[in-house]
Design an enzyme around this catalytic site. Structure first.
Site, short mmCIF file in Angstrom:
data_model
loop_
_atom_site.label_atom_id
_atom_site.label_comp_id
_atom_site.label_asym_id
_atom_site.label_seq_id
_atom_site.Cartn_x
_atom_site.Cartn_y
_atom_site.Cartn_z
CG ASP A 161 -1.06 -27.16 5.93
OD1 ASP A 161 -1.54 -27.65 4.89
OD2 ASP A 161 0.02 -27.53 6.44
CG HIS B 46 3.65 -27.11 3.57
ND1 HIS B 46 3.70 -28.24 2.79
CD2 HIS B 46 2.55 -27.25 4.34
CE1 HIS B 46 2.68 -29.04 3.10
NE2 HIS B 46 1.96 -28.47 4.03
CG HIS C 65 -0.84 -36.64 3.24
ND1 HIS C 65 -0.01 -36.89 4.31
CD2 HIS C 65 -0.70 -35.32 3.00
CE1 HIS C 65 0.59 -35.78 4.70
NE2 HIS C 65 0.17 -34.81 3.91
CG ASP D 122 -1.07 -31.03 2.73
OD1 ASP D 122 -0.50 -29.99 3.07
OD2 ASP D 122 -0.95 -32.10 3.36
CD GLU E 129 3.46 -29.43 6.96
OE1 GLU E 129 2.65 -29.55 7.89
OE2 GLU E 129 3.52 -30.26 6.04
CD GLU E 130 3.34 -32.86 3.66
OE1 GLU E 130 3.19 -33.60 4.65
OE2 GLU E 130 2.38 -32.37 3.03
ZN LIG Z 1 0.18 -29.38 4.73
#
Ligand SMILES: [Zn+2]
Length: 348
Positions: A245, A73, A325, A190, A224-225
């Protein structure tokens, strides 16, 4: 058969460019368009978009076997304007789970619905040490107390609205990319790192004059998130789906930045044993350094497809990303291991 050589400079250059394109979920089109343009140099590939805006790339070959797919993603954490405060500053609603302390004092862009962008930064509402003293340390970092100070002359809600800012405007945080000594430090590795893994795998194979053993779809996801990116857009004739991922690095985790990881189980459940076995065998055959791991606070786009009714064998691989994150970091060793694993899978 040995795997093609990865062009390291190309990989880093592509990844750094992609990281510097703001693409919070819901506003990821510029990143999708960038990947599409990059892949358009390869005549072997056919590209389409889903209605939701994901990019689906097909590399068709003659084969008796069913096609396979990989997904990664380009959408990232971010925010939207939730409220314009009476002092002209902005209160935000977060997209995905960005941690407030990790973006305190970070630069931001506000993208207005009219297509303009306005600069600002994230602060706690008790920022001035000369006004609030020690209270600044104790104020909770949460939706209520974090605000955006705009680099524009405004001290009221009215003046901020006159700048063209409205509720719902996209707010993107600076990725702050730095490449040092084999490490890549940036927000949103990410999952842009894994999109770069896929793109560089394709380029390396094309440069070496190689094609995949079976037809393959690359699904570049844009939601995706928020949990449903790849729930649509994987063709029904696909037999296997490899989600690419990030792997979770930190206390209690087996993954690190110098290996790829095969995730056996995450918060969304357990992956497909048969496909896992195949990936382990490929890693062994090609001396690809990898770990196996279990992620607690994690769900993948592949699982989104499973939950939406997708009937495929499903696995999850990816490079170790430290402080995910948050202010993330990866290393070329883990990134190369992931690119090699993708190529080993495609060529098998
Ligand atoms: Zn991810």
């Amino acid at each position: 058969m040995s795997l093609p050589t990865i062009d390291q400079d190309y990989f880093v250059d592509f990844l750094v460019k992609l990281l510097n394109i703001h693409s919070p979920t819901g506003f990821a089109e510029p990143a999708i368009a960038f990947v599409e343009k990059e892949l358009s140099q390869f005549d072997q590939l056919q590209m389409t978009r889903t209605r939701k805006g994901a990019l689906v790339v097909k590399w068709e070959v003659e084969s008796e076997e069913a096609p396979v797919a990989l997904t990664a993603h380009v959408d990232t954490l971010g925010a939207v304007v939730k409220e314009i405060k009476s002092n002209g500053r902005l209160r935000l609603s977060r997209i995905g789970g960005i941690q407030w302390p990790s973006v305190e004092t970070e630069g931001t862009w506000i993208f207005t619905s009219k297509g303009e962008k306005i600069r600002g930064s994230v602060l706690i509402d008790t920022a001035s040490g000369h006004v609030h003293g020690a209270a600044g340390n104790d104020t909770p970092r949460n939706d209520e107390h974090m605000e955006v100070r705009l680099d524009a002359r405004t001290t009221s809600e009215k003046e901020t609205r006159e700048l063209g800012i409205n509720i719902g405007d996209c707010v993107a945080f600076d990725p702050r990319v730095e490449v040092t000594n084999g490490f890549i430090r940036s927000r949103f590795l990410d999952d842009k790192a894994c999109v770069a893994n896929i793109v560089s795998a394709i380029k390396s194979m094309v440069d070496a004059g190689l094609s995949p053993a079976r037809s393959v779809y690359f699904h570049i996801s844009n939601y995706e998130e928020v949990g449903h990116g790849a729930s649509a857009g994987i063709p029904t004739d696909v037999a296997e789906l490899v989600t690419v991922d990030m792997a979770v690095v930190g206390r209690g985790q087996e993954s690190d930045e110098f290996n790829a990881t095969l995730c056996i189980k995450d918060g969304g459940g357990v992956y497909h044993e048969g496909l896992n076995k195949k990936l382990r065998a490929l890693a062994g055959r090609h001396s690809i350094p990898y770990k196996t791991d279990v992620y607690v606070f994690y769900g993948s786009d592949g699982e989104a497809f499973w939950r939406a009714g997708g009937d495929v064998a499903l696995a999850l691989i990816g490079p170790g990303i430290d402080a995910s994150h948050n202010y993330e970091r990866a290393h070329m060793d883990g990134l190369n291991a992931t690119t090699n694993w993708i190529m080993a899978y495609l060529l098998d």
